[in-house]
Design an enzyme around this catalytic site. Structure first.
Site, PDB file in Angstrom:
ATOM      1  NE  ARG A  48      56.179  41.189  -5.988  1.00 53.14           N
ATOM      2  CZ  ARG A  48      54.933  40.507  -5.770  1.00 53.14           C
ATOM      3  NH1 ARG A  48      55.184  39.279  -6.136  1.00 53.14           N
ATOM      4  NH2 ARG A  48      53.786  40.861  -5.895  1.00 53.14           N
ATOM      5  CE  LYS A 207      44.995  40.349  10.844  1.00 53.13           C
ATOM      6  NZ  LYS A 207      43.635  40.843  10.287  1.00 53.13           N
TER       7      LYS A 207
END
Length: 430
Positions: A48, A207
């Protein structure tokens, strides 16, 4: 014989993890080539902020146009470490469409859209690997998906967030309060400026969804995971835990029902016995305890986050994907053949530790015991302390459903003699 034409790799993201991936690809280039059977070449790095100095990376490789990079057509593997849902999802599917396999560390995206990403990879004949998405450097997804492929996994119980484990370990070992322990974790770089994703259990829940899906061959999405944070855990909870020979951990728990007909996935703080291996996982480390029919009990332990540990898992996947590419093969895709229903939290059965603030007068214990009995929750032990008209009543139950326990607590709150429910904590690992 080694192929001389290099396999080209595009790197999406060059932060803490991405910069370590690039560094290891450079410093271990000869070893990686020997293990793969061909050299690997970093062909582009999408970022970015292109003006930032990135040691060891040729500035000519840096671009802000990630879409153009994955569309080049000569890229063999895309490594995605930017995180988040978009633009990561679109970039990954675009990479598949333009000939590249993908290695990702994006737990949030995989927990939300893993099935769709696997389908997109299969449609294009590509690989999707993501060992780094759960527990950093710890080899966990590959053992579940490959080493235990011939076994039946019944339970996965783990500490999968280093920030929360550091905070709870500090509270336990020093007597610090939650905020004090969080401040230290932030100062040491273990906690983000906004720690919500960690301390409220969002990271661990993503997760858990991934682990449950792999362990039980069933699609489990983030929305299927019951989640509770740890911000309400107090020093008094730790004192009670020590009195029971326990400590407190934020656990991700994925388990198959006793009859095998359904599964559950949940994240919440819980008391676990000091004799359990997870009780001794200290600091910012992660550990996952797996229980299966044939292998029995297995434990996986190590650093669960950080640039170099996570990059280690990314590079392991890179080697596997590149080997597949050279051999004209494909790795494991989604395995969801079992299609087991995901049960609600109310059906989970475990033990509970409930701390009540009650009036210190005769008959209170009998009233409380009656409420437990009316809701089918059997009491194991009771401890009461009183002073100046106030009392603390700690009840530890036998195993009961979460729905029954919640009904009990709601009824207790209606008693005039119960001033408040100070804490409710599940007791696991016994």
């Amino acid at each position: 014989m080694m192929r001389t034409r290099p396999l080209k790799v595009a790197l999406l993201g060059c932060g803490v993890v991405g910069s370590e991936v690039a560094r290891i690809m450079t410093t271990h280039a000869d070893d990686l080539a020997a293990r793969i059977g061909a050299p690997v070449e970093l062909a582009g790095v999408a970022v970015r902020r292109p003006d930032r100095v990135r040691a060891g990376i040729d500035p000519a490789l840096v671009t802000t146009d990630a879409t153009a990079l994955v569309k080049r057509g000569d890229i063999d593997v895309v490594i995605e470490v930017i995180g988040g849902i978009e633009p990561a999802r679109t970039l990954i599917t675009t990479a598949f469409e333009h000939g590249a396999s993908v290695v990702s560390a994006n737990k949030a995206l995989l927990a939300q859209d893993g099935a769709a990403l696997h389908a997109a990879a299969a449609e294009q004949g590509r690989d999707l690997y993501y060992e780094a998405a759960v527990a950093g450097a710890i080899p966990l997804i590959r053992p579940l998906r490959e080493s235990l492929a011939g076994d039946k996994v019944n339970r996965v119980l783990g500490i999968v967030n280093g920030t929360t484990n550091f905070i709870l370990d500090k509270m336990d070992s020093t007597g610090a309060g939650y905020q004090e322990a969080l401040d230290e974790a932030t100062a040491l770089g273990y906690a983000e400026a906004d720690p919500t994703a960690d301390v409220e259990g969002f990271d661990a829940a993503a997760k858990a969804a991934i682990l449950a899906g792999i362990a039980f061959h069933t699609r489990v999405r983030l929305d299927d995971v019951h989640r509770e944070g740890m911000t309400e855990v107090t020093a008094a909870d730790f004192a009670s835990a020590r009195g029971m020979g326990c400590t407190i951990k934020l656990l991700a728990i994925c388990e198959r029902a006793v009859d095998g007909a359904s599964v559950t996935a949940r994240v919440h703080p819980a008391m676990i016995p000091l004799s359990h291996p997870l009780a001794n996982v200290r600091g910012a480390y992660n550990a996952v305890f797996v229980e299966s029919d044939a292998a029995g009990q297995l434990m996986f332990y190590g650093p669960g986050a950080g640039g170099a540990p996570t990059a280690s898992a990314v590079l392991g996947d890179l080697v596997a994907v590149c080997r597949n590419k050279l051999g004209g093969a494909h790795g494991f895709g989604e395995s969801a053949y079992a299609a087991l229903p995901v049960s609600s939290m109310g059906e989970v059965v475990t033990r509970y530790h409930i701390s009540l603030d009650v009036a210190d007068k005769p008959g209170v214990l009998a009233q409380v015991a009656t409420v437990f009995a009316e809701h089918g929750v059997s009491i194991d032990t009771v401890r009461q302390q009183g002073k100046d008209g106030e009392a603390s009543l700690v009840v530890v139950t036998h195993r009961a459903s979460d729905a029954a326990l919640q009904g009990t607590v709601e009824a207790l709150r209606t008693l005039d003699t119960v001033r408040g429910v100070a804490s409710i904590m599940r007791v696991e690992g016994e």
